[in-house]
Design an enzyme around this catalytic site. Structure first.
Site, mmCIF file in Angstrom:
data_model
loop_
_atom_site.group_PDB
_atom_site.id
_atom_site.type_symbol
_atom_site.label_atom_id
_atom_site.label_comp_id
_atom_site.label_asym_id
_atom_site.label_seq_id
_atom_site.Cartn_x
_atom_site.Cartn_y
_atom_site.Cartn_z
ATOM 1 N N LEU A 138 41.386 37.962 39.197
ATOM 2 C CA LEU A 138 41.670 38.824 40.420
ATOM 3 C C LEU A 138 42.856 39.447 40.537
ATOM 4 C CD1 LEU A 138 39.708 36.592 43.217
ATOM 5 C CD2 LEU A 138 38.765 38.625 42.042
ATOM 6 N N ASP A 139 43.011 40.429 41.353
ATOM 7 C CA ASP A 139 44.370 41.165 41.230
ATOM 8 C C ASP A 139 45.291 40.018 42.019
ATOM 9 O OD1 ASP A 139 43.630 43.522 39.783
ATOM 10 O OD2 ASP A 139 43.135 44.431 41.457
ATOM 11 N N LYS A 140 46.647 40.382 42.052
ATOM 12 C CA LYS A 140 47.557 39.219 42.687
ATOM 13 C C LYS A 140 47.229 39.223 44.214
ATOM 14 C CE LYS A 140 52.434 38.966 43.879
ATOM 15 N NZ LYS A 140 53.849 39.601 43.711
ATOM 16 N N THR A 142 44.503 40.376 45.644
ATOM 17 C CA THR A 142 43.113 40.257 45.942
ATOM 18 C C THR A 142 42.767 38.520 46.257
ATOM 19 O OG1 THR A 142 42.437 42.228 44.910
ATOM 20 C CG2 THR A 142 40.676 40.606 45.554
ATOM 21 N N ARG A 239 38.958 49.112 44.100
ATOM 22 C CA ARG A 239 40.096 50.033 44.624
ATOM 23 C C ARG A 239 39.783 51.487 44.219
ATOM 24 N NH1 ARG A 239 44.829 46.563 42.620
ATOM 25 N NH2 ARG A 239 46.341 48.233 43.629
#
Length: 303
Positions: A138-140, A142, A239
Site C-alpha cells: 500500500l502507498d505510504k 494509504t 488514485r
C-alpha cells in the site's frame, strides 16, 4: 552457493524480452527481484551479461544466478501495529497512514517491515533483506488491510494469487465532487508518465491493463464516498482512475487538486476488505479493516 538456473531458448520465445521470459519461467521470484538480478549482471545470455530489454533468440543459452538469501539486517522496531488476524503462516494488519511498507536505501527505519520484525519471530525471506514477507504493498499514506507472509510457502502461494487476480480488494475513498453515476467500471490502461518518472499515467503507450469497478456509497455537498473494487493491481491505480474520471482522491498531493478542499494530512484512501485463499488450508478468507480515526473524522465533518 548460488542457485544457477539454465535455459535453452525455444523458437516460441524468440524475440521475447529477457525479463519477461524470466518472470514467466521463475514463479518463485518476483518480477522486481528478477530485474534487480539483471541489473546486477546475474543474468547471462551466451555467457554475456544483458539488459532487461534484451530480445532473446532461438537457441540462446540463458543463465540465471540467484544469490543465497542474505541474513536479515533490518532492525526490529517497537512500532504499534493493529493486527486483524495472525496464524503460523500469515499476518493481516490494518496499516496506519504515514507508514512506508518496507525499507529502502536511505530510509532503513520506521517501516512496516521494521515493526513486523519486532512482532514476529519469522517472516519469509523470498523478497530479500529489506522486504521480508511483503507480498503486496500500500502507498505510504494509504491505510488499511495488508497481508504479510511468515514463511516461504505462504509467500509463494499468495504471490501467485495476486498475480493471477484470485484475490478480492475493496477500497473506500473520499473523492472531490459529486460522482454522477451510482456505479460503473473504469477500464483505462496505466503506464509510467513520460514527463515525470515519479508518476504513473493513464496511457496507451508502454502500459498495462487496469480495471476498477466503483460504487458511490454517499454523496455530500462537494464530495463523494466511493467503494472501489480493484480487478487489477497497478501502481497508484485508484488514485489515477479517480483523477481520470474527474474526481481525484481528497488529499492526494500527486494526482489531486493543488488547492486542498478539506483539512486533511493524507490521501483519503483505505483498503477496507481483503480476500484470498488461505495459503495452507485453501479456504477462502476475508478480512475487514475498520476506517481509521482521521478518515472517520473527515466524514463526520461532511454530515
Amino acid at each position: 552457493m548460488k542457485d544457477k538456473r539454465e535455459f535453452i531458448i525455444e523458437a516460441d520465445y524468440s524475440n521475447k524480452r529477457v525479463d519477461k521470459f524470466l518472470s514467466k519461467k521463475n514463479d518463485d521470484l518476483s518480477r522486481s527481484y528478477l530485474q534487480e538480478l539483471i541489473d546486477d549482471d546475474k543474468v547471462l545470455v551466451n555467457g554475456k551479461a544483458v539488459k532487461k530489454s534484451y530480445k532473446l533468440s532461438a537457441g540462446d543459452k540463458l543463465e540465471l544466478l540467484v544469490p543465497e538469501p542474505e541474513e536479515l539486517e533490518v532492525k526490529a522496531e517497537n512500532i504499534p501495529l493493529d493486527i486483524i488476524y495472525e496464524d503460523d503462516d500469515i499476518v493481516v494488519v490494518n496499516k496506519q497512514p504515514d507508514l512506508v511498507v518496507h525499507p529502502a536505501p536511505g530510509n532503513e527505519e520506521g517501516t512496516l517491515v521494521n515493526a513486523l520484525l519486532y512482532h514476529c519471530d519469522n517472516l519469509s525471506g523470498i523478497n530479500g533483506v529489506i522486504r521480508p514477507g511483503i507480498v503486496h504493498r500500500l502507498d505510504k499514506d494509504t491505510s488499511g488491510a495488508m497481508v504479510v507472509a511468515k514463511n516461504d510457502e505462504a509467500h509463494l502461494n499468495l504471490t501467485e494469487q495476486f498475480k493471477e487476480r484470485d484475490t478480492k480488494k475493496i477500497y473506500l475513498t473520499l473523492v472531490e465532487g459529486k460522482v454522477k453515476y451510482k456505479k460503473g467500471k473504469i477500464d483505462a490502461a496505466i503506464g509510467r508518465d513520460s514527463k515525470d518518472r515519479k508518476k504513473m499515467a493513464v496511457t496507451s503507450k508502454n502500459s498495462k491493463k487496469a480495471v476498477s469497478g466503483f460504487k458511490v456509497l454517499k454523496r455530500y455537498q462537494k464530495h463523494s464516498l466511493v467503494e472501489v473494487n480493484l480487478e487489477t493491481g497497478r501502481t497508484h491505480q485508484i488514485r489515477l482512475h479517480m483523477e481520470y474520471m474527474g474526481h481525484p482522491v481528497v488529499g492526494d498531493e500527486l494526482y489531486g487538486y493543488n488547492q486542498k478542499t478539506l483539512d486533511v494530512k493524507r490521501q483519503m484512501l483505505h483498503s477496507h476488505l481483503l480476500g484470498f485463499y488461505h495459503p495452507r488450508t485453501g479456504e477462502w478468507v476475508e478480512f475487514e479493516a475498520p476506517l481509521l480515526e482521521d478518515m472517520r473524522q473527515v466524514l463526520d465533518t461532511l454530515e
